[in-house]
Scaffold this active site. Structure first.
Site, PDB file in Angstrom:
ATOM      1  N   LYS A 186      46.380  30.592  36.016  1.00 57.07           N
ATOM      2  CA  LYS A 186      46.536  31.985  36.408  1.00 57.07           C
ATOM      3  C   LYS A 186      45.407  32.873  35.901  1.00 57.07           C
ATOM      4  O   LYS A 186      44.991  33.800  36.601  1.00 57.07           O
ATOM      5  CB  LYS A 186      47.897  32.508  35.940  1.00 57.07           C
ATOM      6  CG  LYS A 186      49.079  31.918  36.697  1.00 57.07           C
ATOM      7  CD  LYS A 186      48.978  32.183  38.196  1.00 57.07           C
ATOM      8  CE  LYS A 186      50.235  31.792  38.954  1.00 57.07           C
ATOM      9  NZ  LYS A 186      50.128  32.067  40.406  1.00 57.07           N
TER      10      LYS A 186
ATOM     11  N   TYR B  91      49.929  26.509  33.181  1.00 51.32           N
ATOM     12  CA  TYR B  91      50.152  27.675  34.044  1.00 51.32           C
ATOM     13  C   TYR B  91      49.230  28.827  33.652  1.00 51.32           C
ATOM     14  O   TYR B  91      48.613  29.476  34.511  1.00 51.32           O
ATOM     15  CB  TYR B  91      51.618  28.096  33.935  1.00 51.32           C
ATOM     16  CG  TYR B  91      52.065  29.148  34.910  1.00 51.32           C
ATOM     17  CD1 TYR B  91      52.255  28.852  36.258  1.00 51.32           C
ATOM     18  CD2 TYR B  91      52.341  30.445  34.483  1.00 51.32           C
ATOM     19  CE1 TYR B  91      52.694  29.823  37.149  1.00 51.32           C
ATOM     20  CE2 TYR B  91      52.779  31.415  35.367  1.00 51.32           C
ATOM     21  CZ  TYR B  91      52.955  31.102  36.695  1.00 51.32           C
ATOM     22  OH  TYR B  91      53.394  32.062  37.577  1.00 51.32           O
TER      23      TYR B  91
ATOM     24  N   VAL C   8      49.939  23.943  49.946  1.00 56.25           N
ATOM     25  CA  VAL C   8      48.623  24.530  49.695  1.00 56.25           C
ATOM     26  C   VAL C   8      47.621  23.521  49.140  1.00 56.25           C
ATOM     27  O   VAL C   8      46.419  23.827  49.054  1.00 56.25           O
ATOM     28  CB  VAL C   8      48.707  25.758  48.767  1.00 56.25           C
ATOM     29  CG1 VAL C   8      49.491  26.875  49.437  1.00 56.25           C
ATOM     30  CG2 VAL C   8      49.308  25.392  47.404  1.00 56.25           C
TER      31      VAL C   8
ATOM     32  N   SER D  60      49.401  36.098  36.867  1.00 53.88           N
ATOM     33  CA  SER D  60      50.631  36.242  36.087  1.00 53.88           C
ATOM     34  C   SER D  60      50.288  36.845  34.745  1.00 53.88           C
ATOM     35  O   SER D  60      49.183  36.638  34.219  1.00 53.88           O
ATOM     36  CB  SER D  60      51.314  34.885  35.886  1.00 53.88           C
ATOM     37  OG  SER D  60      52.369  34.988  34.943  1.00 53.88           O
TER      38      SER D  60
ATOM     39  N   ALA E 182      46.353  28.659  32.130  1.00 52.46           N
ATOM     40  CA  ALA E 182      44.981  28.317  32.484  1.00 52.46           C
ATOM     41  C   ALA E 182      44.716  28.571  33.969  1.00 52.46           C
ATOM     42  O   ALA E 182      43.686  29.136  34.352  1.00 52.46           O
ATOM     43  CB  ALA E 182      44.697  26.851  32.147  1.00 52.46           C
TER      44      ALA E 182
END
Length: 232
Positions: free
Chosen positions: A158, A154, A63, A141, A156
């Site tokens: 999400k 993570y 991605v 999340s 930040a």
């Protein structure tokens, strides 16, 4: 068959929540583009869907690599002629206490979990606008909402993704493009070191899928952040 004849692209579909979502969407009648960075996982997921009477194509994409995304979108349009649903599920973790976290650990998680969603969405949004229909579901999340030790990068990414989706909703609404956020907790390779064994068994990824299915269905709302896990 709530997704009969719909074309769905799902990233991170080689395992965990993405894989469970791809299999359920196929059972509901969707034609599924299974996208993952791991070729073997893609092949296994596609083979399982086809063996159970579903229709799926597999694409190995990163991605963070726009060229691989463009090739995938071209393949989907060539095969099925439209894109009805995009589920941005691909993600990684690189956990560390903030004071010990490296720049690379922070930037890599942002690149995959946030910028990766930008890259894939950018590649399909004009198609949905021209169709005057579409649904984009972005996997955030609960870490983005409540936080978690060692996951500032993570969290930040999400929570940033939730803000991204809310703004995208405002732009897509007049073109009938729905945008929603799913904030799951599930037993995956990313949470096996976080959840105790008893909880790990309860949080099977399949228990998140009903929420994902609802958020891309014909009756789905828009501009929603929905938490899901363990069947709740």
């Amino acid at each position: 068959m709530r997704l009969k004849d719909k074309v769905a692209i799902i990233t991170g579909a080689g395992q965990g929540i993405g894989q469970a979502t791809a299999m359920k969407f196929a059972r509901e009648g969707a034609r599924v583009a299974v996208c993952d960075i791991n070729r073997a996982s893609v092949d296994d997921t596609v083979a399982t869907i086809v063996a159970n009477g579903g229709e799926a194509l597999g694409y190995t994409i990163d991605v963070t690599d726009k060229a691989s995304i463009a090739k995938m979108v071209e393949g989907v349009m060539g095969a099925w002629g439209r894109i009805d649903t995009l589920v941005n599920n691909a993600g990684i973790v690189q956990d560390a206490q903030f004071r010990k976290m490296t720049d690379d650990q922070f930037e890599r998680v942002i690149d995959v979990n946030l910028k990766g969603v930008y890259n894939v969405t950018k590649a399909v949004v004009d198609i949905m606008i021209e169709q005057n229909s579409g649904c984009i579901l972005n996997a955030s999340s609960i870490v983005g909402i409540y936080g978690n030790f060692g996951q500032t990068n993570y969290g930040a990414a999400k929570l940033g993704l939730a803000g991204f989706t809310k703004s995208l909703y405002l732009e897509g609404a007049k073109y009938n493009v729905k945008c929603n956020t799913l904030a799951p907790i599930a037993a995956t390779r990313m949470t096996e070191d976080i959840l105790p064994p008893a909880a790990f068994a309860m949080f099977d990824p399949v228990n998140v899928v009903p929420a994902a299915l609802f958020l891309v269905s014909e009756d789905a709302p828009a501009n929603v952040i929905m938490g899901a896990g363990a069947g709740f």
